[in-house]
Design an enzyme around this catalytic site. Structure first.
Site, short mmCIF file in Angstrom:
data_model
loop_
_atom_site.label_atom_id
_atom_site.label_comp_id
_atom_site.label_asym_id
_atom_site.label_seq_id
_atom_site.Cartn_x
_atom_site.Cartn_y
_atom_site.Cartn_z
N GLN A 149 57.12 56.62 39.60
CA GLN A 149 56.21 56.10 38.58
C GLN A 149 56.04 57.11 37.43
OE1 GLN A 149 55.72 55.88 41.87
NE2 GLN A 149 54.32 54.22 42.47
N ASP A 157 43.17 55.44 43.93
CA ASP A 157 43.18 54.06 44.40
C ASP A 157 41.93 53.74 45.19
OD1 ASP A 157 46.08 55.08 44.14
OD2 ASP A 157 46.21 52.90 43.98
N ARG A 204 47.57 44.53 48.60
CA ARG A 204 47.73 45.98 48.58
C ARG A 204 46.48 46.61 49.18
NH1 ARG A 204 50.39 49.51 44.19
NH2 ARG A 204 50.88 50.68 46.08
N ASN A 220 45.16 58.63 46.65
CA ASN A 220 45.97 58.45 45.45
C ASN A 220 47.43 58.51 45.86
OD1 ASN A 220 46.09 58.07 42.55
ND2 ASN A 220 46.93 60.14 42.44
N LYS A 221 48.32 58.29 44.89
CA LYS A 221 49.75 58.28 45.20
C LYS A 221 50.14 59.51 46.03
CE LYS A 221 51.67 55.64 44.40
NZ LYS A 221 51.69 54.52 45.36
N ARG A 280 51.31 46.97 38.98
CA ARG A 280 50.84 48.06 39.84
C ARG A 280 49.72 48.81 39.14
NH1 ARG A 280 51.85 51.79 36.89
NH2 ARG A 280 50.79 53.19 38.33
N GLY A 281 49.14 49.75 39.87
CA GLY A 281 48.00 50.50 39.32
C GLY A 281 46.73 49.85 39.81
N ALA A 282 45.87 50.59 40.48
CA ALA A 282 44.70 49.99 41.12
C ALA A 282 43.91 49.06 40.19
CB ALA A 282 43.82 51.10 41.69
C1 LIG Z 1 44.99 54.09 37.47
S1 LIG Z 1 46.13 53.60 38.65
C2 LIG Z 1 45.62 54.42 40.10
C3 LIG Z 1 46.77 54.66 41.04
O1 LIG Z 1 47.68 53.54 41.20
C4 LIG Z 1 49.00 54.08 41.45
O2 LIG Z 1 49.57 53.53 42.60
P1 LIG Z 1 50.82 52.50 42.42
O3 LIG Z 1 51.76 53.09 41.41
O4 LIG Z 1 51.40 52.41 43.80
O5 LIG Z 1 50.19 51.23 41.97
C5 LIG Z 1 48.77 55.53 41.65
O6 LIG Z 1 48.31 55.83 42.95
C6 LIG Z 1 47.71 55.76 40.62
O7 LIG Z 1 47.19 57.02 40.66
#
Ligand SMILES: CSC[C@H]1O[C@H](OP(=O)(O)O)[C@H](O)[C@@H]1O
Length: 341
Positions: A187, A228, A86, A238-239, A49-51
């Site tokens: 997270q 994201d 995603r 973002n989240k 995960r993580g963009a």
């Molecule tokens: C640097 S990661 C950016 C972004 O990704 C995360 O989403 P996810 O945990 O669903 O992959 C989160 O929105 C972070 O801020």
């Protein structure tokens, strides 16, 4: 492929492995990833995960498949399957576009491997530059707050927002960090807390609904979050929970920064209303543990609204910390993001 090791991706003997982030922090379990179906499943399940990490992982998988002799046509088809894994994180789309261009070369196998390795190395460098620009904003002794997870687990490098916070800590600025647990998938509580412990960053974990009280008490000096997708006018996704933080920050006059590499900018989105927001499974919201051991479940058929992200308007952002510098609202209004065409 070189032995690429990051907190969430690594290759050994030409094989690709993904650290299963759904098992952290209790277990560090590396999953072998050999097929597109496996990579899509890992991205959808947030095992990866993580963009930025998602975009790099997808390209590493395509490079791996290229070393296994897959045809250009197959790789191009697989790239489109990965693109849908995603919908919100634009790094995935941008990195795949770069990989698709590499696959047009005659020796597409070698070009695919070189492309994936270059994207990985680029993100490491982008993270370091964001950290340096962002850490310069942090004053000695500040109490910082962050949301979700934006460290090494979410990127190939030191991270975005957490990379900034970690560098400020390493510079001896005596920062303390409030970590939003980040419901529903935690997270922050699972991953950012774990990374802070690995990095020695002094932190306290809070429920998302406690941030307001801390700001009211004057116990939050600066907020850094990831993204994201950043639209052309500076709105960003973002989240989920980021938008409410931004509103609170404006009300309490707390400086609020988004930290992201330029690969997160999507000029095809004029503003935040054009950013697709992924809706996720209801069970993610229905189930919660709350320290009671077994999960507490909402009623079986409880109707649920579960957007994975929300959009923060540019008007609520103090600064955009990118790998090329920190941009103010005035910079963005003058079209600073257009350079990332
Ligand atoms: C640097 S990661 C950016 C972004 O990704 C995360 O989403 P996810 O945990 O669903 O992959 C989160 O929105 C972070 O801020």
């Amino acid at each position: 492929m070189k032995n690429l090791t990051a907190l969430s991706l690594k290759t050994e003997q030409g094989e690709l492995y993904v650290l299963d982030q759904t098992l952290l922090p209790q277990q560090q379990h590396w999953l072998s990833c050999q097929t597109v179906a496996q990579m899509v499943s890992m991205i959808k399940a947030l095992q990866l995960r993580g963009a930025p990490a998602i975009g790099i992982g997808a390209c590493l998988l395509l490079a791996y498949r290229a070393t296994k002799g897959d045809s250009r046509e197959q790789l191009l088809q697989d790239a489109e399957v990965l693109r849908a894994a995603r919908p919100t994180a634009v790094n995935l789309m941008n990195n795949l576009d770069t990989m698709i261009a590499a696959l047009q070369q005659t020796d597409f196998n070698a070009a695919a491997v070189a492309c994936a390795e270059q994207l990985f190395a680029e993100d490491v460098a982008l993270c370091q530059r964001m950290a340096e620009f962002g850490a310069a904003l942090v004053q000695d002794g500040e109490q910082l707050l962050t949301h979700c997870n934006t460290g090494g687990l979410a990127t190939a490098g030191v991270g975005t927002a957490l990379g900034v916070i970690n560098l400020a800590h390493q510079q001896g600025k005596n920062i303390r960090l409030w970590v939003d647990e980040t419901r529903p998938l935690l997270q922050g509580g699972r991953l950012t807390a774990w990374e802070c412990q690995q990095l020695g960053i002094p932190y306290q974990l809070i429920c998302d609904n406690m941030a307001a009280m801390l700001m009211a008490r004057g116990q939050v000096d600066r907020i850094f979050v990831g993204s994201d997708r950043i639209a052309a006018n500076g709105d960003f996704a973002n989240k989920v929970g980021t938008y409410s933080l931004a509103v609170l920050a404006q009300y309490h006059k707390v400086p609020f920064y988004v930290v992201a590499p330029h690969t997160t900018v999507d000029l095809a989105c004029a503003d935040g209303s054009a950013i697709p927001i992924e809706q996720r499974h209801s069970d993610e919201v229905r189930g919660v543990s709350g320290g009671f051991g077994t999960a507490i479940w909402a009623p079986e058929q409880a109707p649920v609204f579960n957007p994975a992200f929300d959009v923060t308007p540019a008007s609520l952002v103090t600064g955009w910390v990118l790998d090329s510098g920190v941009y103010s609202q005035a910079d963005i209004a003058k079209g600073a993001l257009q350079q990332f065409v």
